[in-house]
Design a protein around this motif. Structure first.
Motif, PDB file in Angstrom:
ATOM      1  N   HIS A  24       0.830  -1.212   0.000  1.00 44.94           N
ATOM      2  CA  HIS A  24       0.000   0.000   0.000  1.00 44.94           C
ATOM      3  C   HIS A  24       0.860   1.256   0.000  1.00 44.94           C
ATOM      4  O   HIS A  24       0.353   2.378  -0.147  1.00 44.94           O
ATOM      5  N   MET A  28      -3.626   4.797   2.533  1.00 38.19           N
ATOM      6  CA  MET A  28      -4.890   4.131   2.814  1.00 38.19           C
ATOM      7  C   MET A  28      -5.698   3.934   1.541  1.00 38.19           C
ATOM      8  O   MET A  28      -6.381   2.920   1.370  1.00 38.19           O
ATOM      9  N   ALA A  31      -4.381   0.965  -0.090  1.00 36.44           N
ATOM     10  CA  ALA A  31      -4.715  -0.234   0.683  1.00 36.44           C
ATOM     11  C   ALA A  31      -6.148  -0.679   0.410  1.00 36.44           C
ATOM     12  O   ALA A  31      -6.425  -1.875   0.228  1.00 36.44           O
ATOM     13  N   LEU A  32      -7.069   0.266   0.381  1.00 33.08           N
ATOM     14  CA  LEU A  32      -8.476  -0.063   0.132  1.00 33.08           C
ATOM     15  C   LEU A  32      -8.674  -0.571  -1.298  1.00 33.08           C
ATOM     16  O   LEU A  32      -9.458  -1.506  -1.532  1.00 33.08           O
ATOM     17  N   ILE A  35      -7.665  -4.183  -1.397  1.00 29.15           N
ATOM     18  CA  ILE A  35      -8.702  -5.073  -0.867  1.00 29.15           C
ATOM     19  C   ILE A  35      -9.769  -5.322  -1.923  1.00 29.15           C
ATOM     20  O   ILE A  35     -10.184  -6.461  -2.164  1.00 29.15           O
ATOM     21  N   ASN A  90      -5.709   3.325  11.101  1.00 25.03           N
ATOM     22  CA  ASN A  90      -5.846   2.864   9.718  1.00 25.03           C
ATOM     23  C   ASN A  90      -6.283   1.405   9.669  1.00 25.03           C
ATOM     24  O   ASN A  90      -7.155   1.022   8.875  1.00 25.03           O
ATOM     25  N   LEU A  94      -9.398  -0.684   7.924  1.00 18.08           N
ATOM     26  CA  LEU A  94      -9.176  -1.786   6.992  1.00 18.08           C
ATOM     27  C   LEU A  94      -9.903  -3.051   7.434  1.00 18.08           C
ATOM     28  O   LEU A  94     -10.484  -3.772   6.612  1.00 18.08           O
ATOM     29  N   TYR A  97     -13.525  -2.635   6.724  1.00 14.15           N
ATOM     30  CA  TYR A  97     -13.770  -2.707   5.287  1.00 14.15           C
ATOM     31  C   TYR A  97     -13.746  -4.159   4.804  1.00 14.15           C
ATOM     32  O   TYR A  97     -14.569  -4.554   3.970  1.00 14.15           O
ATOM     33  N   CYS A  98     -12.825  -4.938   5.338  1.00 12.64           N
ATOM     34  CA  CYS A  98     -12.775  -6.363   4.986  1.00 12.64           C
ATOM     35  C   CYS A  98     -14.055  -7.073   5.425  1.00 12.64           C
ATOM     36  O   CYS A  98     -14.572  -7.934   4.700  1.00 12.64           O
ATOM     37  N   PHE A 105      -9.525 -10.778   7.206  1.00  9.55           N
ATOM     38  CA  PHE A 105      -8.479  -9.787   7.456  1.00  9.55           C
ATOM     39  C   PHE A 105      -7.394 -10.451   8.298  1.00  9.55           C
ATOM     40  O   PHE A 105      -7.630 -10.850   9.447  1.00  9.55           O
TER      41      PHE A 105
END
Length: 343
Positions: A24, A28, A31-32, A35, A90, A94, A97-98, A105
């Motif tokens: 990432h 962020m 990173a998103l 995913i 952060n 994450l 979000y997972c 995750f």
């Protein structure tokens, strides 16, 4: 599938992890996006790295050769890691979000504070990097959380795996064979060690793949790897230590599909005629047929018989039993014999 199902005897699927790690680049947004793309590629889990740089390395720690080759040669390992570090806040985002995306995750903690934090947010499983295999005080802390653990065994000999397994006695542990080079040279991959680890320790066994391409990960599933972990990036040309040894989403998706195909093809190991073969069996196999027309009452000899397709008559293995049998009715040339034609 979830990481918990790995430890069920009834599960036969390969658990596939997209290791985002530090790809990432400290962003962020990146990173998103990783995913999202991991989900699209068919991964069962994403895996990050959680650390406080100052707790991980000294100010003067050198970088590994692959890190030096892929990043600035003037910065220290600490300076490199500080650019790649995400905050605990952060990681809360994450993890949530997972959960929304229905993907596991996972993360590798590199220090005790990070491990405590990951436990507090309900991490699905800890990944322990090969560098901490002999870090028994750290593993004792991990054991207290009683969460699933994926234990990488790069740089270790067979017997060195015994102590960390014993330390993690209160956790469900899967062992990952690994060659700790990026990319790992094929002559050092030693995939058969997956079988050796499983035979010796009778744990769920998998493979953390650092080779280039997808074929070695696919081969690992053939010899029994229940877990495949592979570095994942949105773009291999991005700056950073791990991008060049990672797969982009399109190739990761190809790997996932190939593994799923292999799983389907491996089957249950019972040798039998499969449904798709039944029609071919009828056409390709042979039967005993009449070499010439004969009348009822005729006594069969070898000159009366031939062996031809299809396979819907008496099987050729009964050939000798038919010699000397009497026909019960008239038969034609090329007629497939049936048992009720004979007495």
């Amino acid at each position: 599938m979830s990481v918990q199902s790995l430890f069920s005897d009834s599960n036969t699927s390969t658990y596939i992890i997209a290791e985002i790690g530090v790809n990432h680049n400290g962003s962020m947004d990146l990173a998103l996006q990783c995913i999202d793309q991991a989900v699209e590629s068919g991964a069962d889990a994403v895996k990050f790295q959680t650390f406080k740089s100052e707790h991980l390395v000294t100010k003067h720690a050198q970088k590994a050769d692959y890190q030096t080759n892929n990043t600035s040669s003037t910065e220290s390992q600490l300076e490199m890691l500080q650019k790649l570090e995400l905050s605990f806040d952060n990681f809360i985002v994450l993890k949530e979000y997972c959960d929304e995306k229905n993907i596991d995750f996972l993360s590798t903690p590199f220090d005790e504070e990070s491990a405590t934090f990951l436990d507090s947010i309900g991490i699905d499983a800890f990944k322990i990097g090969s560098g901490d295999m002999n870090n028994i005080p750290f593993l004792e802390q991990i054991n207290k959380y009683k969460r699933p653990v994926l234990l990488s065994t790069g740089m270790s000999n067979l017997e060195e795996v015994r102590e960390p397994l014993a330390t993690l006695k209160d956790c469900s542990v899967a062992i990952l064979h690994c060659t700790s080079d990026y990319p790992a040279p094929l002559e050092d991959v030693n995939l058969n060690a997956i079988r050796t680890l499983h035979k010796e320790y009778r744990q769920v066994t998998g493979y953390s793949d650092h080779t280039s391409g997808i074929e070695i990960a696919i081969a690992a599933t053939v010899i029994g790897a229940r877990i495949i972990e592979k570095h994942f990036t949105l773009d291999r040309s991005l700056p950073g230590p791990d991008h060049k040894a990672s797969l982009e989403p399109s190739d990761f998706a190809k790997m996932v599909q190939a593994i799923r195909n292999v799983e389907q093809a491996l089957g249950d190991g019972i040798k039998r005629c499969m449904p798709s073969e039944e029609n071919t069996k009828i056409v390709a196999r042979k039967s005993i047929v009449m070499a010439s027309a004969q009348q009822a009452g005729h006594i069969l000899s070898s000159t009366d018989l031939a062996i031809k397709r299809p396979g819907t008559g008496i099987e050729p293995r009964f050939y000798q039993e038919l010699i000397g049998k009497q026909l019960t009715h008239d038969v034609l040339e090329d007629q497939l014999l049936q048992w009720d034609d004979l007495k």
